[in-house]
Design an enzyme around this catalytic site. Structure first.
Site, PDB file in Angstrom:
ATOM      1  N   ARG A   1     -67.544  49.290 -29.619  1.00  0.00           N
ATOM      2  CA  ARG A   1     -67.551  48.690 -28.289  1.00  0.00           C
ATOM      3  C   ARG A   1     -66.238  47.954 -28.029  1.00  0.00           C
ATOM      4  O   ARG A   1     -65.739  47.232 -28.862  1.00  0.00           O
ATOM      5  CB  ARG A   1     -68.700  47.695 -28.195  1.00  0.00           C
ATOM      6  CG  ARG A   1     -68.894  47.099 -26.836  1.00  0.00           C
ATOM      7  CD  ARG A   1     -69.849  45.937 -26.954  1.00  0.00           C
ATOM      8  NE  ARG A   1     -69.291  44.895 -27.796  1.00  0.00           N
ATOM      9  CZ  ARG A   1     -68.724  43.793 -27.332  1.00  0.00           C
ATOM     10  NH1 ARG A   1     -68.660  43.583 -26.056  1.00  0.00           N
ATOM     11  NH2 ARG A   1     -68.239  42.887 -28.157  1.00  0.00           N
TER      12      ARG A   1
ATOM     13  N   ARG B   1     -58.677  45.980 -33.380  1.00  0.00           N
ATOM     14  CA  ARG B   1     -59.695  45.130 -34.006  1.00  0.00           C
ATOM     15  C   ARG B   1     -60.143  45.603 -35.381  1.00  0.00           C
ATOM     16  O   ARG B   1     -60.203  44.830 -36.328  1.00  0.00           O
ATOM     17  CB  ARG B   1     -60.943  45.085 -33.120  1.00  0.00           C
ATOM     18  CG  ARG B   1     -60.935  43.945 -32.160  1.00  0.00           C
ATOM     19  CD  ARG B   1     -62.202  43.904 -31.368  1.00  0.00           C
ATOM     20  NE  ARG B   1     -61.978  42.995 -30.240  1.00  0.00           N
ATOM     21  CZ  ARG B   1     -62.899  42.613 -29.387  1.00  0.00           C
ATOM     22  NH1 ARG B   1     -64.124  43.060 -29.511  1.00  0.00           N
ATOM     23  NH2 ARG B   1     -62.623  41.793 -28.414  1.00  0.00           N
TER      24      ARG B   1
ATOM     25  N   SER C   1     -60.970  33.468 -29.206  1.00  0.00           N
ATOM     26  CA  SER C   1     -60.488  34.571 -28.381  1.00  0.00           C
ATOM     27  C   SER C   1     -59.387  35.347 -29.098  1.00  0.00           C
ATOM     28  O   SER C   1     -58.516  34.786 -29.739  1.00  0.00           O
ATOM     29  CB  SER C   1     -59.948  34.057 -27.057  1.00  0.00           C
ATOM     30  OG  SER C   1     -59.296  35.106 -26.391  1.00  0.00           O
TER      31      SER C   1
ATOM     32  N   ALA D   1     -79.681  41.310 -19.694  1.00  0.00           N
ATOM     33  CA  ALA D   1     -80.430  42.519 -19.355  1.00  0.00           C
ATOM     34  C   ALA D   1     -81.838  42.159 -18.878  1.00  0.00           C
ATOM     35  O   ALA D   1     -82.284  42.631 -17.829  1.00  0.00           O
ATOM     36  CB  ALA D   1     -80.499  43.455 -20.560  1.00  0.00           C
TER      37      ALA D   1
END
Lengths: 247, 636
Positions: free
Chosen positions: B434, B330, B284, B44
C-alpha cells in the site's frame, strides 16, 4: 525508579470507591505513564489480583481515550500532554502519585479509572454536525474558504473529546468541548443555515446532561492536552446570543 | 477452487457504472424493513453506517471503544489522495489508478483500483461539505502536497491530523443518523462471532464489555469494518485494541481470508526504548527529505552519536543506493535498517539508526528546519526526551498497515452471502504494498460510495426480518461464546496474556516480518502451535466474565492472534516470490529489489478454515491485467 501509587478503585457505578496503595518497582524513566501502569497490572495479575482498569487505546495522544487525573491534574503535570504521552522521566524516584478518574457529575464511574463519557457524544448528536447527505454535494473548490478561517476551524477541530476540560472545571462544565465544535463549524460557510439551531440544541443538551456553567476559571484551557483556547467559549457565547436574538 | 471476483466486463472506466446499473434497488419505503449490522466504527464503518442510515435502512452499529470518534482511523496523519488535478500537474483518474496498481506490485484487482481512483474525487467533495477543515491557500482553494513517491501533488490534508478530521466528519454524519434514529449505536461491545443461517450471514454475537453480557443481534446483512491486524506483532503503530477477532471468527465461520501475509512496514518510527514498551509511534516519512541516515561503522559502538567522528559513520543508504540515497523506497529502507541493526551496527548497539539533521541545519538554518518539521521534533522530544536539533533522531521500522483481510468480490461481499467487509478489514484494493495516503481513501470509498449500492442488490433478494433471534443458531453461537470465555477463565495458569503476546510478536517479527525466508517461515510454523498449546494450558486471567474485564478482552484477542499468526506464516511460505512488502530472501534481484513471479503467483490467495490445528485450504483468484502491463516495480 520506585514509586508509591494511590489509585482509585471502584468496582462499579453504585459501589463505594477508595484509594488503594500500590508499589511500582523498577520503573524505567523511558516508560510512559500507561506503560508503568501496565507493569503494575501485570504484577497484580501474576499475584492473582485484579488489575487496575483504565481507558486507553492509540497511545499517541490522538484518540482521546485516556482520562486519568494525576496528582489532581487531568492528564498529569506536563502541559499539553495526554496521559499516554506522559513519560516517567517527569517524575522522581520515591514519588507518591495519586491517580483518580475524571470526576464530574455527567461522567459516572464505570470501574476504577474508567468513566462514561457518553454525554459528550450526546452533545454532538444533538446537532454538532453539518446536515449534509452523502453524494450530490458541490465540487470541493466550489466554496472558497479564507485560509485564516480554515486555520481557525482546524485549531478548534483538534479537540480530542477526552473530557479533561470537564474534570478540571470547578463547575464540571463542558463549555470548552462544545465551544470547540461550535467554533469549528461556525468558521466555515458550510452548514451556516442551521448554525442558530445547532448552537441552541448543543447548549440545551449540555444542560440536560448535567454539565455546569462556565464561570471563567480557565482551568479547562490549562488542562486541555491539545491547547484548545478559552477564546472559543467567547465565540460560543456570541453564537448563542446571535441565535437567541434571531429567534 | 478458482474464485471469481465478479468484476463487470467492458472498458475500465465504464465498469462501475455498468455494475451500478445492474444492481437491484430497494424502494425507499421498503428500506426501513431491512436491518443491517455494522461492526467497527472507524472510517469505513462510520461512513457506511451514516450512508446506509441516510438511505433509510435500519442500522445497528457496534464498536469496542466508548465512542465512535475513537476508531483507530483517527490516528492517521499524512493525508488522503484524490485525482482532482487541482494543481494542474498532470494527475488524472487513470494516473492514480496506475500508481496504485504499481504501488501494490500488481497484486490487486484492476477494476477495484480504478473504481477507488474514480471515487476519490467524490470523497473530497463529500468531506468538504461536511466541514472537514482541509488546508487552504490564500485564495481560499484547497491545498495539495506530494506524498510517498508520487510525482504529482494529489494529497489533501488537515495539518498532521487528516485521519482525525475525516473520522470526525464521518462521526458527525453518523451522529446525525443516530439522532434521526436510523442508526442505533452500541459502544463498548465486542463482536465475538458471526451467526450464519442456511449459509447466509444473519447476525452477530457480542460481549457487552461493561456488564459481560453475551448477546445476539439479528439482521438481514452484516458488515465487518474492524480494521487491520498488525498489532499481532505486539509492537506496531496500531492502537492497543486493534485486533483480528471479528474478521478471524468470520473466517472460522467460512469466510475466506485473503493474502494474510501482506503488510506494510513503515521505516521511520521511534524505536522501542525497553522490553516493556507497548507500541511504536510513527514519524512522518517526510523527515527523510532532509535527514541523513547513518549507523556507526564499528560493530557494537556504544558511544553517543556526537562522539563518533565523521569517518566512523556509515551513511549506508547513500552508500548502497546512491541514486535514491536517504529517499530509497519504504520497503528497501526498512529492510536495510533492520539488517544493519541485526548485524550489530545499530545506534548504541541497539535496534535503531540515526536520522541526522546536522547537515540540513548547517545548510538551511535551524529556523527553516523548525518551520518544516517543528511539530515532529516536538513529538519526538515528548516521547524520547531528546532534542533532535542538538542530536540525531533514532528511527527503526515498525509494522503499520495490513493489506490482507477477508476476501471480498467487487461488491465487497465475502464468500458468505450477506457478509460484507469494508476498509482495512478486507483485502481488496492495495495489493502487496500500500502506498501512503490511500488507506483513508479506501475506507471512505467503501463506506460512503460502494456499500450503499452493492448491499441493496443482496437485500433485494432477501425477505426482510425472516430470521429472528430465537433461531437455534443464535442460541448455539451464544452458548459457544459463553463456554469459550468460561474455558479461558478456568485455565488459571501462570503466564499473563501479554507475555504470550510478546512471545508471539517476537516469533513473527523475526520470521514473518519484513524479510522472510523458507527456513524462517518453517521455523515460525514450528514455534507457533506449541505456544498456542501453552496458552490454552497456562494463561492466567483474573476476575470474572460478568463484569468489565480488560484482561479477559486481551486474552480473547491474543488467542485469535495465536491462531491467525500461523495462517500468516503459511501464506508467506506458500508465496514463493517477492512482491512489495512481502520480501522472500530467496527471490530478489541483484540489487536487492523484490522479484515477482507473475507466471506462478499472479493471484490472490484466499484461505478456507478447516479446523484450528489443521491446514487451511488454498483457493486462488487469478488476477488479470488488461489495462496495465505487468512491469517490474521500479522507482528509478
Amino acid at each position: 525508579m520506585n514509586l508509591t501509587l494511590f489509585v482509585w478503585r471502584q468496582k462499579g457505578p453504585d459501589e463505594q470507591g477508595r484509594l488503594e496503595r500500590h508499589e511500582a518497582k523498577n520503573i524505567s524513566p523511558e516508560m510512559s505513564f500507561l506503560e508503568m501502569l501496565d507493569a503494575v497490572n501485570e504484577n497484580l495479575v501474576k499475584n492473582g489480583k485484579e488489575p487496575i482498569a483504565f481507558d486507553h487505546d492509540c497511545r499517541e495522544g490522538i484518540c482521546g481515550s485516556c482520562s486519568q487525573v494525576i496528582n489532581g491534574v487531568p492528564h498529569g503535570p506536563k502541559e499539553k500532554t495526554t496521559v499516554c504521552q506522559l513519560h516517567m522521566r517527569h517524575f522522581k524516584d520515591g514519588d507518591a502519585i495519586y491517580i483518580e478518574p475524571l470526576r464530574a457529575k455527567a461522567f459516572p464511574v464505570i470501574k476504577d479509572l474508567i468513566v462514561d463519557r457518553g454525554a459528550l457524544d450526546r452533545i454532538i448528536q444533538s446537532g454538532g454536525y453539518i446536515s449534509v447527505h452523502t453524494g450530490g454535494v458541490p465540487d470541493a473548490n466550489a466554496v472558497l474558504i479564507p485560509k485564516e478561517a480554515a486555520e481557525a476551524a482546524m485549531d478548534a477541530a483538534e479537540c480530542i473529546g477526552c473530557g479533561a476540560c470537564v474534570a478540571a472545571c470547578p463547575n464540571g462544565s463542558a463549555m470548552l468541548f462544545t465551544a470547540a465544535k461550535v467554533t469549528h463549524l461556525a468558521m466555515l460557510p458550510q452548514g451556516r443555515i442551521e448554525s442558530a439551531r445547532r448552537v441552541c440544541m448543543m447548549t440545551e443538551s449540555m444542560l440536560n446532561e448535567g454539565f455546569g456553567n462556565c464561570s471563567n476559571h480557565y482551568e479547562c484551557q490549562a488542562a486541555c492536552p491539545k491547547g484548545i483556547k478559552v477564546q472559543f467559549i467567547a465565540k460560543l457565547n456570541r453564537e448563542f446570543l446571535k441565535a437567541v436574538f434571531k429567534n | 477452487m478458482i474464485l471469481d471476483g465478479k468484476c463487470p466486463s467492458g472498458p475500465l472506466a465504464e465498469k462501475w457504472d455498468r455494475r451500478r446499473h445492474e444492481l437491484k434497488l430497494i424502494s425507499p419505503a421498503n428500506r426501513r424493513g431491512y436491518k443491517i449490522i455494522i461492526a467497527g466504527m472507524g472510517l469505513a464503518g462510520a461512513s457506511a453506517a451514516a450512508a446506509l442510515g441516510e438511505l433509510g435502512y435500519n442500522v445497528e452499529a457496534f464498536c469496542l471503544q466508548d465512542s465512535p470518534r475513537r476508531g483507530h482511523s483517527i490516528a492517521a496523519q499524512g493525508g488522503i489522495n484524490a485525482a482532482k488535478n487541482y494543481p494542474n500537474d498532470g494527475d488524472s483518474i487513470l494516473r492514480l489508478f496506475y500508481d496504485t496498481i504499481k504501488g501494490g506490485d500488481f497484486r490487486a484487482r484492476e477494476a477495484n483500483v480504478y473504481r477507488l481512483a474514480m471515487l476519490s474525487n467524490n470523497i473530497i467533495d463529500q468531506c468538504v461539505a461536511q466541514g472537514v477543515p482541509f488546508a487552504r491557500d490564500y485564495a481560499g482553494y484547497l491545498e495539495n502536497r506530494s506524498f510517498g513517491g508520487a510525482q504529482v501533488s494529489r494529497t489533501f490534508y488537515a495539518r498532521g491530523q487528516t485521519g482525525q478530521q475525516l473520522l470526525l466528519g464521518a462521526y458527525g454524519a453518523l451522529s446525525l443518523q443516530i439522532k434521526a434514529r436510523t442508526v442505533t449505536l452500541h459502544p463498548r461491545k465486542e463482536m465475538l462471532d458471526l451467526v450464519v443461517i442456511d449459509g447466509k450471514a444473519k447476525g452477530i454475537t457480542v460481549r457487552d464489555m461493561v456488564t459481560g453480557e453475551i448477546k445476539c443481534f439479528e439482521a438481514d446483512a452484516v458488515c465487518i469494518c474492524t480494521g487491520g491486524y498488525s498489532n499481532i506483532f505486539y509492537l506496531s503503530t496500531n492502537a492497543m485494541s486493534s485486533n483480528v477477532t471479528a474478521a478471524y471468527r468470520a473466517f472460522k465461520k467460512g469466510a475466506f481470508f485473503a493474502n494474510p501475509c501482506f503488510m506494510q512496514i513503515h521505516p521511520t518510527c521511534i524505536p522501542a526504548s525497553g522490553d516493556r514498551q507497548s507500541k511504536l509511534t510513527l514519524m512522518s516519512e517526510s523527515l527523510r527529505n532532509d535527514g541523513r541516515i547513518w549507523a556507526p561503522k564499528n560493530k557494537g559502538d556504544r558511544r553517543a552519536p556526537h562522539e563518533i567522528p565523521e569517518h566512523e559513520r556509515d551513511y549506508f543508504l547513500e552508500r548502497m543506493y546512491p541514486a535514491y540515497g536517504n529517499l530509497a523506497p519504504r520497503d528497501i529502507a526498512s529492510r536495510t535498517v533492520k539488517e544493519i541493526c541485526d548485524n550489530g551496527f545499530g545506534a548504541g548497539g541497539g535496534r535503531g539508526v540515526y536520522l541526522d539533521f546536522a547537515d540540513a541545519i548547517k545548510r538551511s538554518g535551524r529556523d527553516k528546519i523548525r518551520e518544516r518539521y517543528g511539530n515532529l521534533f516536538e513529538m519526538y522530544e515528548k516521547i524520547t526526551g531528546e532534542n533532535a536539533y542538538n542530536q540525531p533522531m533514532r528511527i527503526y521500522p515498525a509494522p503499520h498497515y495490513t493489506m490482507g483481510g477477508l476476501w471480498v468480490d467487487y461488491n465487497l461481499q465475502s464468500s458468505i452471502p450477506g457478509l460484507f467487509v469494508l476498509g482495512e478489514a478486507n483485502f481488496s484494493d492495495h495489493g502487496a504494498n500500500r502506498l501512503g495516503a490511500s488507506a483513508l481513501m479506501q475506507g471512505l470509498a467503501d463506506g460512503y460510495f460502494i456499500i450503499p449500492y452493492t448491499i441493496s442488490d443482496y437485500l433485494a433478494e432477501t425477505a426482510p426480518g425472516k430470521v429472528n433471534a430465537e433461531h437455534s443458531e443464535f442460541k448455539k453461537s451464544r452458548d459457544d461464546a459463553e463456554s469459550y470465555i468460561k474455558k479461558l477463565l478456568s485455565v488459571k495458569g501462570r503466564k499473563t496474556a501479554s507475555e504470550f503476546h510478546r512471545e508471539l510478536g517476537r516469533i513473527l517479527w523475526d520470521n514473518v516480518g519484513m524479510v522472510r525466508s523458507e527456513e524462517g517461515l518453517k521455523k515460525a510454523l514450528q514455534l507457533i502451535p506449541p505456544l498456542r498449546a501453552e496458552f490454552r494450558q497456562n494463561v492466567k486471567i483474573t476476575g470474572s466474565g460478568s463484569e468489565l474485564n480488560q484482561e479477559l478482552e486481551r486474552a480473547g484477542r491474543i488467542a485469535d492472534f495465536l491462531e491467525f499468526g500461523e495462517l500468516m506464516a503459511r501464506d508467506a511460505l506458500h508465496r514463493r516470490e517477492s512482491c512489495g512488502a512481502h520480501f522472500r530472501i530467496e527471490h530478489q534481484t541483484q540489487d536487492g529489489g523484490a522479484r515477482r513471479n507473475d507466471e506462478n503467483f499472479c493471484y490472490t490467495a484466499a484461505w478456507e478454515f478447516k479446523g484450528v490445528d489443521r491446514e487451511p485450504e488454498l483457493h486462488k483468484e487469478p488476477l488479470k491485467f488488461e489495462n496495465v502491463e505487468l512491469a517490474a516495480r521500479s522507482y528509478k
